[in-house]
Motif scaffolding. Structure first.
Motif, PDB file in Angstrom:
ATOM      1  N   ASP A 359     -45.406 -28.331  15.696  1.00  0.00           N
ATOM      2  CA  ASP A 359     -43.969 -28.284  15.437  1.00  0.00           C
ATOM      3  C   ASP A 359     -43.420 -26.887  15.692  1.00  0.00           C
ATOM      4  N   ARG A 428     -40.070 -32.682  13.258  1.00  0.00           N
ATOM      5  CA  ARG A 428     -40.336 -33.420  12.016  1.00  0.00           C
ATOM      6  C   ARG A 428     -39.033 -33.601  11.246  1.00  0.00           C
ATOM      7  N   HIS A 491     -41.842 -27.438   6.411  1.00  0.00           N
ATOM      8  CA  HIS A 491     -42.552 -28.536   5.771  1.00  0.00           C
ATOM      9  C   HIS A 491     -43.869 -28.007   5.225  1.00  0.00           C
ATOM     10  N   ASP A 499     -50.413 -28.199  11.066  1.00  0.00           N
ATOM     11  CA  ASP A 499     -49.273 -28.464  11.954  1.00  0.00           C
ATOM     12  C   ASP A 499     -49.804 -28.959  13.297  1.00  0.00           C
ATOM     13  N   LYS A 503     -48.520 -35.473  13.855  1.00  0.00           N
ATOM     14  CA  LYS A 503     -47.530 -35.580  12.777  1.00  0.00           C
ATOM     15  C   LYS A 503     -46.088 -35.468  13.278  1.00  0.00           C
ATOM     16  N   ILE A 504     -45.920 -35.358  14.583  1.00  0.00           N
ATOM     17  CA  ILE A 504     -44.581 -35.189  15.154  1.00  0.00           C
ATOM     18  C   ILE A 504     -43.884 -36.551  15.249  1.00  0.00           C
TER      19      ILE A 504
END
Length: 563
Positions: A359, A428, A491, A499, A503-504
């Motif tokens: 991210d 995110r 986050h 990161d 998780k994107i």
């Protein structure tokens, strides 16, 4: 509000439906980010091999899209750590007298390096202010000469003065003074603080050069670990030494002059010695000028001057990658919209942990490339009217170095940049929410962005300016350029190994790209540029106001580098 947006929509040319463009497809973004944030790139720390591989990949993408380099190279190299003066090679010669770097002479940290010699001319405040019928340069020949001037402006600090007194004029900034001198042929500029018993008698700039900085000496000891405990630093893959370096790179790069000639500071004592050569005291000249408001500039009776600025080699070098897509309008193509994103992150540690930075800021970098591909694929006559400059910045994590170095690099006249759009951490979006920061920098800018966001499936939030100073757009604001910064907030994985690319939220990331690209197109196609507004009250400061820097201690007013 609705009627205003309809009016804006009627005034703006229609833009392509970017949301459906294949370059912005979530699967394309995912594939690119899985490469950029892979373990193989080792966290893309500035100056390390992973960052170099990432940069060359970006360069290849620029070339493949048909962009043009600005100048002879696709990249701009710069020091990515605190810069130290070369004591032997940095000096001022006044006739036969040598002033070494220190008490009486120091260069500005963003001054070009080099050695120049010429006659010296005192140009007062170095200001032309037509609104007050005032011109320090009237009747003066600066061609091939060294300009010597006072910092600030007539009546600075005097609320009763005909000039604003407390609120400084734009022409009073050092960058404006240097530009005015260079336009008239000056080969170097030296600025001195006017005499004041309450201000420091040395040359300005000492806090910013390690060999002359009390702050640097203080931070070499336990002070930095007291402010930032070692375990907290280690969690973000930083050491105490890294933290000190970040503080000083922020300081040294905080006020880029964009100068073409050496620029330095004189002590009040050194200026007094120069003016005494014509039988005048510094305060005498200032008082006479304040009373008459008549310029009084003249050649200095010294047997020439030499200004020499040299710095020591650095171990860590960053690279900005820069490409331009020419505009379609022959006249407006001479103006630019800059699109930026930093591609660096914080690297890996000896234990083998990798901070992949998916991210932060793989998401912004991939967004930049996707938007570039989308607009570059248009036929030449359908491209934006103004030229677009795409910049993948390095050194952001070390103190926003890359963006300040770009501004100082003189690639284009910054007055020709009509807007800057920055993408940093856009991967995110919680509940499809995205912060849009900096839109108060031009009247109508927030409405322009909102018009692009209607129907995009995002919640555009203009109510949080927390990150205004914390990414690469801020230097453009200080250069008087309208800015828009897209960000989806911090986050739990911020600056942590967690990161990662899995998780994107790629669908929302694609929507953000669509809104950002619509914003870029609208800025590039307007018949009239949006006028910059200093709504955040950062420019033209009140006399005596300390600089606002992202460091854990203040820098006094007299030590500001922008004056």
């Amino acid at each position: 509000m609705l009627s205003l947006l309809l009016l804006l929509a009627a005034q703006e040319p229609a833009a392509p439906a970017w949301a459906d463009h294949p370059a912005l497809a979530p699967q394309v973004l995912r594939a690119d980010l899985h490469f950029l944030a892979s373990d193989e790139l080792k966290g893309r720390r500035t100056g390390e091999m992973g960052a170099r591989v990432a940069g060359e990949w970006i360069r290849n993408r620029f070339q493949r899209a048909g962009l043009q380099p600005l100048g002879d190279s696709w990249y701009q190299e710069f020091p990515a750590e605190p810069v130290h003066l070369d004591a032997e090679g940095t000096y001022l010669m006044v006739g036969e007298k040598r002033l070494d770097a220190g008490y009486d002479f120091l260069p500005h940290p963003t001054s070009p390096r080099g050695t120049v010699s010429g006659e010296a001319v005192f140009v007062g405040w170095g200001i032309e202010a037509p609104e007050y019928g005032y011109n320090d340069f009237e009747g003066i020949d600066l061609e091939g000469k060294i300009a010597v001037l006072f910092r600030w402006e007539p009546g600075a600090g005097d609320g009763e003065h005909a000039w604003r007194g407390r609120r400084m004029l734009p022409q009073s900034t050092l960058a404006e003074k240097v530009e005015a001198c260079v336009e008239r042929g000056a080969i170097a500029v030296l600025a001195a603080t006017p005499p004041d018993p309450l201000q420091k008698p040395r040359a300005n700039g000492a806090p910013f050069w390690p060999a002359h900085s009390q702050m640097w000496q203080m931070l070499q000891g336990p002070a930095i670990t007291a402010m930032m405990p070692a375990d907290e630093l280690a969690a973000t893959n930083f050491t105490a030494e890294d933290a000190v370096g970040q503080i000083f790179t922020i300081m040294q790069n905080s006020s880029p002059l964009g100068a073409e000639v050496p620029v330095g500071y004189l002590s009040p004592r050194a200026m007094r010695a120069l003016l005494r050569k014509i039988g005048m005291e510094s305060q005498e000249w200032i008082d006479a000028n304040a009373d008459s408001m008549s310029p009084n500039s003249f050649e200095l009776p010294v047997d020439g001057m030499t200004v020499s600025v040299k710095t020591q080699p650095v171990d860590v070098v960053g690279r900005n990658y820069i490409g331009m897509l020419p505009g379609s309008d022959p006249e407006l193509a001479q103006e630019y919209v800059v699109i930026g994103a930093h591609y660096d992150h914080v690297g890996f540690n000896e234990a083998g942990e990798i901070w992949n930075g998916a991210d932060d800021n793989g998401s912004g970098t991939i967004s930049l490339l996707a938007m570039m591909d989308a607009v570059a694929a248009l036929p030449a006559d359908q491209r934006p009217k103004r030229s677009l400059i795409f910049v993948a910045f390095s050194g952001e994590e070390l103190g926003l170095i890359g963006s300040y170095q770009f501004l100082a690099g003189g690639f284009v006249d910054t007055s020709q940049i009509v807007g800057m759009v920055n993408m940093d951490m856009v991967g995110r979006a919680v509940e499809s929410s995205v912060y849009v920061v900096g839109t108060q920098s031009a009247e109508g800018l927030a409405d322009l962005v909102q018009a692009q966001g209607n129907g995009a499936g995002l919640r555009l939030r203009f109510d949080n300016e927390e990150f205004f100073d914390r990414s690469d757009q801020v230097g453009f604001y200080y250069s008087g350029i309208p800015i828009v910064f897209f960000n989806t907030d911090e986050h739990e994985d911020y600056h942590k190994p967690g990161d990662t690319a899995d998780k994107i939220l790629y669908e929302d990331m694609a929507r953000i790209c669509s809104v950002a690209l619509g914003t870029i197109r609208a800025l590039a196609d307007r018949a009239e540029r949006l006028p910059f507004v200093d709504a955040y009250d950062r420019l033209q400061p009140v006399y005596g106001q300390a600089a606002q820097l992202m460091i854990p201690f203040p820098v006094e007013w007299v030590d500001r580098l922008d004056y």
